[in-house]
Design a protein around this motif. Structure first.
Motif, short mmCIF file in Angstrom:
data_model
loop_
_atom_site.label_atom_id
_atom_site.label_comp_id
_atom_site.label_asym_id
_atom_site.label_seq_id
_atom_site.Cartn_x
_atom_site.Cartn_y
_atom_site.Cartn_z
N GLY A 175 0.65 -1.20 -0.06
CA GLY A 175 0.26 0.26 -0.25
C GLY A 175 1.10 1.28 0.25
N LEU A 176 2.15 1.33 0.52
CA LEU A 176 2.58 2.41 0.84
C LEU A 176 3.39 3.41 -0.52
N TRP A 177 4.02 1.35 -1.41
CA TRP A 177 4.90 1.57 -1.97
C TRP A 177 3.56 2.59 -3.35
N PHE A 178 2.31 1.98 -3.89
CA PHE A 178 1.32 2.15 -4.33
C PHE A 178 0.94 3.97 -4.16
N PHE A 179 1.03 4.38 -3.05
CA PHE A 179 0.88 5.34 -2.70
C PHE A 179 2.08 6.22 -2.81
N ARG A 180 3.32 5.61 -2.61
CA ARG A 180 4.92 6.57 -3.22
C ARG A 180 4.32 7.02 -5.03
N TYR A 181 3.95 5.94 -5.47
CA TYR A 181 3.86 6.04 -7.03
C TYR A 181 2.87 6.53 -7.79
N SER B 168 0.23 -1.42 9.88
CA SER B 168 0.37 -0.38 8.27
C SER B 168 -0.85 -0.19 8.08
N VAL B 169 -1.97 0.14 8.67
CA VAL B 169 -2.95 0.94 8.52
C VAL B 169 -2.83 2.19 8.90
N LEU B 170 -2.34 2.47 10.06
CA LEU B 170 -1.28 3.52 10.48
C LEU B 170 -0.01 4.46 9.43
N THR C 235 5.17 11.16 -0.37
CA THR C 235 5.17 10.49 -0.83
C THR C 235 6.74 9.99 -0.51
N THR C 236 6.97 10.63 0.28
CA THR C 236 8.49 10.62 0.89
C THR C 236 9.05 10.08 2.30
N ALA C 237 7.58 10.03 3.34
CA ALA C 237 7.66 9.49 4.41
C ALA C 237 7.14 8.21 3.54
N ALA C 238 6.42 7.68 2.85
CA ALA C 238 5.86 6.45 2.34
C ALA C 238 7.15 6.01 2.54
N TYR C 239 7.93 6.36 1.65
CA TYR C 239 8.92 5.97 0.96
C TYR C 239 10.39 5.41 2.58
N TYR C 240 10.39 5.80 3.71
CA TYR C 240 10.51 5.20 4.75
C TYR C 240 9.94 4.65 5.10
N LEU C 241 8.95 5.00 5.27
CA LEU C 241 7.54 3.53 6.10
C LEU C 241 8.25 2.53 6.26
N ALA C 242 7.80 2.63 4.74
CA ALA C 242 7.80 1.38 4.16
C ALA C 242 9.21 0.10 4.20
N TYR C 243 10.02 1.12 4.41
CA TYR C 243 11.36 0.40 5.46
C TYR C 243 11.25 0.20 6.76
N ALA C 244 10.21 0.71 7.62
CA ALA C 244 10.33 0.54 8.54
C ALA C 244 9.19 -0.82 9.20
N MET C 245 8.06 -0.71 7.24
CA MET C 245 7.56 -1.74 7.90
C MET C 245 8.79 -3.43 8.17
#
Length: 255
Positions: free
Chosen positions: A154-160, A217-219, A229-239
């Motif tokens: 979901g974060l990847w989709f959001f980022r792109y 995941s939802v949070l 999108t920058t936050a989404a990138y780093y949050l994906a790594y956190a996940m």
């Protein structure tokens, strides 16, 4: 545990491992198909034969993307009626999973092109890992890993996409379905009460990591909505780090 019981358990474990390895083999085939797709669909040259191949592949991907959900629904109905009649639900279950995977790959490749193919090259081994987790790990870990992978997706989709989209909403629906399924199994003591009852999760199974992973995941997706999108990138790594922590936790539990 006597010798006969040990042999039966070893045979059961070997069967589970072999099934998991079959899915790994399928992932290898899918990786090969992605390589062909990259060559003939993504890296297309603007000459007549290449354009013809590109258009044919584009039409095929459109059909797969639309047919996948239809096949999924039919397979789930088939699985339900098989379970009610105490018949094996393995065949419709496999078809349902294949429908989802092929539909996802077709949609991502067609819509996101280069970045989509790059992501799929990573996602397919992850799906193979989920298959192994289903067969050789605790089912709690499989569900925990599943919602975590959905969160990363979901974060990847959001980022792109740069914002919430149909894909992000489908990811949220999928997470909700996993949570509802887990709550249903928990309510029934780890059993699947359809036809002949079968145990899906052990009697003393811990459901908290599943619900915690879903919440995280939802949070993460909500935070990405407000921070970009920058936050989404780093949050994906956190996940991914969270998923690794869960892998270590459940591995230790197996020892």
């Amino acid at each position: 545990m006597d010798k006969k019981e040990r042999e039966a358990r070893r045979h059961q474990e070997d069967q589970a491992l072999n099934r998991g390895l079959c899915w790994v083999g399928g992932a290898v085939v899918l990786e090969f198909l992605l390589m062909l797709l990259k060559k003939y669909y993504i890296n297309v040259f603007m000459d007549e034969p290449s354009v013809s191949i590109f258009l044919a592949l584009d039409k095929m991907l459109r059909v797969l993307a639309v047919a996948g959900p239809v096949v999924l629904v039919v397979s789930l109905v088939w699985m339900f009626f098989n379970a009610k009649k105490n018949k094996s639900a393995a065949v419709p279950g496999v078809i349902a999973v294949l429908a989802v995977v092929l539909s996802l790959c077709a949609h991502v490749a067609r819509v996101f092109k280069v970045s989509g193919i790059q992501m799929l090259f990573l996602l397919v081994p992850v799906l193979a890992g989920l298959a192994l987790a289903y067969f050789i790990y605790q089912r709690e870990f499989f569900l925990t890993a599943l919602v975590s992978v959905l969160g990363v997706l979901g974060l990847w989709f959001f980022r792109y996409r740069g914002s919430y989209s149909m894909e992000s909403n489908l990811v949220l629906v999928a997470i909700a379905l996993v949570v509802l399924f887990s709550a249903w199994v928990k309510k029934n003591g780890g059993l699947l009460p359809m036809g002949k009852k079968s145990r899906f999760i052990s009697e003393n199974g811990n459901y908290m990591p599943i619900f915690a992973s879903a919440l995280i995941s939802v949070l993460a997706l909500v935070v990405a909505l407000f921070m970009g999108t920058t936050a989404a990138y780093y949050l994906a790594y956190a996940m991914v780090v969270w998923l690794f922590a869960m892998l270590v936790y459940y591995t230790v539990k197996l020892m």
